[in-house]
Enzyme design. Structure first.
Site, PDB file in Angstrom:
ATOM      1  N   GLU A 134       0.788  -1.227   0.000  1.00  0.00           N
ATOM      2  CA  GLU A 134       0.000   0.000   0.000  1.00  0.00           C
ATOM      3  C   GLU A 134       0.822   1.280   0.000  1.00  0.00           C
ATOM      4  OE1 GLU A 134      -3.325  -0.145  -0.369  1.00  0.00           O
ATOM      5  OE2 GLU A 134      -2.942  -2.293  -0.554  1.00  0.00           O
ATOM      6  N   SER A 404     -58.698 -14.314  18.205  1.00  0.00           N
ATOM      7  CA  SER A 404     -59.187 -14.533  19.570  1.00  0.00           C
ATOM      8  C   SER A 404     -58.084 -14.512  20.614  1.00  0.00           C
ATOM      9  CB  SER A 404     -59.933 -15.863  19.638  1.00  0.00           C
ATOM     10  OG  SER A 404     -61.106 -15.797  18.861  1.00  0.00           O
TER      11      SER A 404
END
Length: 761
Positions: A134, A404
């Site tokens: 790099e 329900s």
């Protein structure tokens, strides 16, 4: 009339004012003229002509325009940074590692990152591999490498392609921390200025540490330590040269060179890294040959093997807790959770088995389950059939009508209003405007009481309660016990018309099981920094439980819900050995099937349905949800002992059942139980938005069947019954065909006689 003396004084005042103005205006003009003449005479000393004039003008214009350009770049191109904020963590995401209560890692969320490893402990060959790839001149430049940029321009011009990059490691760090990945001249200017700014504030070692910790390296990992753990299953401290070459190669394009995605490309890139290390003298020829001939091998990572639905919700809660406790500066943390891995696996197994074996029959393709303690410690979450296919969490995020299963909140409001389980009420047709709800069976019981109405799931009774006490009290009761969903004040809300999540309705039931103390669903027990320091502990920081409804009311409601399992619509959920309470729920057109129930130890909600809201094939809450709940709870409760509930104490029958079925219960999880969990059942319609008291003798025959022999016996009865029905249908068809043929013969004979009669006439 105005006095002449006053006019005279005004005239004199304005004349004086004009005189002063004229005087000072002349003095100002004269002074400026004299200064200008003096200035011009002074500049005459520096007057140049000829070629000197040309050179001076060039330098003067260059300085002027250069200054303007520099100011423009600084004001427009340089991004705004507030040095009073934590600028090094701006835009940073959290990295959270989750463990179970014993400290065993169960998964990770957010970014995979660990910045706790000091730079001194990172192997030198890994640092050299990164620098060789790099920024080999990292320790020589000041943030922008002029020499390196010129060299890259020459190399790219010769190759007529981009073969080298000119950005330094510091510039890449600036991009990672502060900038977007867009390709533009503006971003390059930002990058260069920020690189100089970073170099002025940090040492080279600090810059390198940040770069190694913050760069994305594929697989959801950020930084060397997280990448090493993900790809090689070890700490960065133990990385060898071939592994270092693989890792250093990821900086260029992690998605392309990740070893778990493309091993060949990763190895090729690693060889390029090794070649550059050899060129700059970081390794010898022998090291190069050995590393290139023995490339590193990445471990296999199955991201779908962990309890992902649980982790997704736990991650959201972690972020909420950290914000509430002002812990937002800690980005890498470890969280101890409430999960019970055995219960989580049981939940996944039972829902998957039911969807596989009974899903096609009932046309149900999805399921959701939430299980927690009465106080709210979440033990298991199943958010769908397959996390790899769909990450949507149906347990915590899907709003479905509970049918329900909402009725207990209506009966809670009735109890809070002064009624009792034995209060007499009429089950009969009722209309509110144009809405006329009916019972599932289309029959009505007449005079009954609340406990029976809930057990049999009569629909008209909750509507009648709503008419007596009002909708507001029902909504307030639901909110008191922890329901978070928006409840619209419409008549059909008492039959579960409002959307709710499985987690939401389970929380309400957990408050019942907790004796009326508000249950707060949670997964986070502790939060630690990467160093091991505890920064949050639920026992110390969480507020105490609040009593939101009287314990006596919670006990009455629990007793009523216990009858739902003992004699009502959820008899298939009866565990036998311990008290249990719950409620079934099925929505209009059978789109959703629910069962939510609890014992003294755990509260569990189960839902089945379809994502596209297509109806199931008559799946009710008393069928696959109740069966799944029972099978899961038998696996979850490993102790297998009766635990009393408020209002529903353990009785002699529970201990007797436990003694007579001890061997079977102790072997829960074996093949016999798995067969029982997925046995074929009859179409027992016992619950819906209009569910009622439908009775079926097969329920009693199948109840408490644990052994393979009884399962086969029940299957045989079902097959015989189906064969008899088929034989009766065939006989009816043959008789109908004979009648049709006989009628056809008669019609033909009558038609022939009519034609003969007409011919004779």
């Amino acid at each position: 009339m105005i006095d002449n003396s006053i006019l005279r004084k005004l005239f004199q005042f304005f004349m004086k004012l004009d005189e002063l103005f004229s005087h000072y205006a002349f003095e100002l003009y004269d002074g400026l003229r004299r200064y200008w003449v003096a200035y011009s005479q002074f500049l005459m000393r520096f007057r140049v002509t000829g070629i000197k004039r040309v050179i001076v003008d060039l330098f003067d214009d260059a300085a002027t325009f250069g200054t303007v350009f520099a100011l423009g770049v600084i004001t427009v191109a340089l991004p705004t940074l507030n040095e009073t904020d934590d600028i090094w963590n701006s835009g940073r995401q959290y990295a959270v590692t989750f463990t179970d209560i014993n400290g065993e890692i169960i998964g990770k969320r957010g970014v995979l990152q660990d910045d706790a490893i000091p730079l001194e402990e990172v192997p030198p060959h890994l640092v050299k591999a990164v620098l060789a790839t790099e920024d080999v001149r990292f320790f020589q430049h000041f943030g922008v490498d002029v020499v390196g940029t010129f060299r890259a321009m020459v190399a790219n011009a010769k190759a007529q392609d981009v073969v080298q990059g000119g950005s330094t490691l510091t510039q890449q760090l600036a991009k990672n921390l502060f900038l977007s990945p867009e390709r533009s001249l503006r971003r390059k200017v930002h990058e260069a200025f920020l690189a100089l700014w970073i170099e002025a504030r940090l040492t080279k070692a600090e810059i390198l540490k940040l770069y190694l910790d913050r760069t994305y390296l594929g697989g959801g990992t950020y930084g060397m330590e997280a990448a090493t753990q993900f790809y090689f299953g070890k700490s960065v401290r133990d990385v060898n040269l071939p592994e270092a070459a693989i890792l250093a190669g990821l900086f260029k394009a992690p998605s392309s060179y990740a070893p778990h995605v493309n091993r060949e490309a990763a190895i090729a890139r690693a060889n390029v890294v090794l070649g550059r290390m050899l060129d700059v003298g970081y390794i010898t020829q022998g090291q190069f040959l050995e590393a290139s001939q023995n490339p590193a091998k990445a471990i296999e990572n199955d991201i779908f093997a962990s309890p992902n639905y649980f982790l997704d919700w736990a991650y959201k809660e972690t972020l909420t807790v950290m914000e509430e406790q002002n812990l937002t500066d800690d980005y890498v943390v470890e969280v101890k959770t409430t999960i019970d891995l055995a219960m989580q696996k049981a939940a996944k197994l039972e829902t998957a088995n039911m969807l596989t074996t009974e899903g096609p029959r009932y046309n149900a393709t999805q399921a959701a389950l939430v299980s927690m303690t009465p106080s709210g410690a979440v033990k298991a979450i199943v958010g769908g059939h397959n996390y790899e296919e769909s990450q949507f969490n149906r347990a915590t995020d899907a709003l479905r009508q509970p049918g329900s299963a909402f009725k207990p909140f209506v009966y809670l409001a009735a109890l809070l209003d002064g009624m009792s389980p034995e209060t007499s009420i009429v089950d009969a047709p009722i209309s509110i405007g144009r809405w006329s709800p009916r019972n599932y069976s289309h029959r009505y019981a007449g005079r009954t009481n609340l406990i029976t109405a809930l057990a049999k799931s009569y629909n008209t009774v909750p509507v009648r309660i709503m008419a007596q006490i009002g909708r507001k009290k029902i909504i307030e009761a639901a909110k008191r016990v922890g329901v978070q969903a928006e409840l619209l004040s419409v008549p059909s809300m008492v039959l579960g018309a409002n959307g709710m999540t499985v987690l939401d309705i389970t929380r309400g039931y957990a408050t019942f099981a907790n004796g009326g103390r508000l249950s707060n669903p949670h997964t986070v027990l502790e939060i630690r920094r990467a160093s091991g320091e505890i920064i949050y502990n639920r026992r110390r920081h969480a507020p105490p439980e609040r009593q939101v409804i009287p314990a006596s009311v919670a006990g009455d409601l629990t007793r009523m819900m216990g009858q739902v399992i003992k004699s009502g619509t959820a008899r298939r959920a009866d565990l036998g050995y311990t008290p249990a309470a719950g409620k079934t729920g099925t929505t209009q057109s059978y789109r959703d099937a629910w069962f939510v129930g609890f014992t003294g130890k755990y509260v569990t909600g189960v839902w089945y349905g379809n994502d596209d809201y297509t109806p199931t094939r008559r799946a009710t809450g008393g069928s696959i949800p109740a069966r799944t709940w029972k099978a899961y709870m038998l696996r979850a409760d490993r102790a297998k002992r009766p635990v009393s509930l408020i209002g529903l104490p353990a009785e002699e029958a529970h201990f007797a059942f436990l003694e007579s079925n001890r061997n079977t219960l102790d072997n829960i999880g074996g093949p016999e139980v798995e067969v029982a969990a997925v046995q074929t059942d009859e179409e027992i319609q016992t619950d819906s938005v209009g569910d009622g008291s439908g009775e079926d003798a097969v329920v009693n025959v199948l109840r408490d069947m644990f052994t393979l022999f009884k399962n086969e016996d029940s299957k045989l009865k079902v097959v015989k019954k189906k064969r008899k029905k088929k034989a009766r249908r065939s006989a009816r068809s043959r008789r109908a065909e004979k009648r049709y043929r006989r009628r056809g013969t008669v019609r033909k004979r009558n038609s022939r006689r009519l034609r003969q009669l007409l011919q004779t006439r």
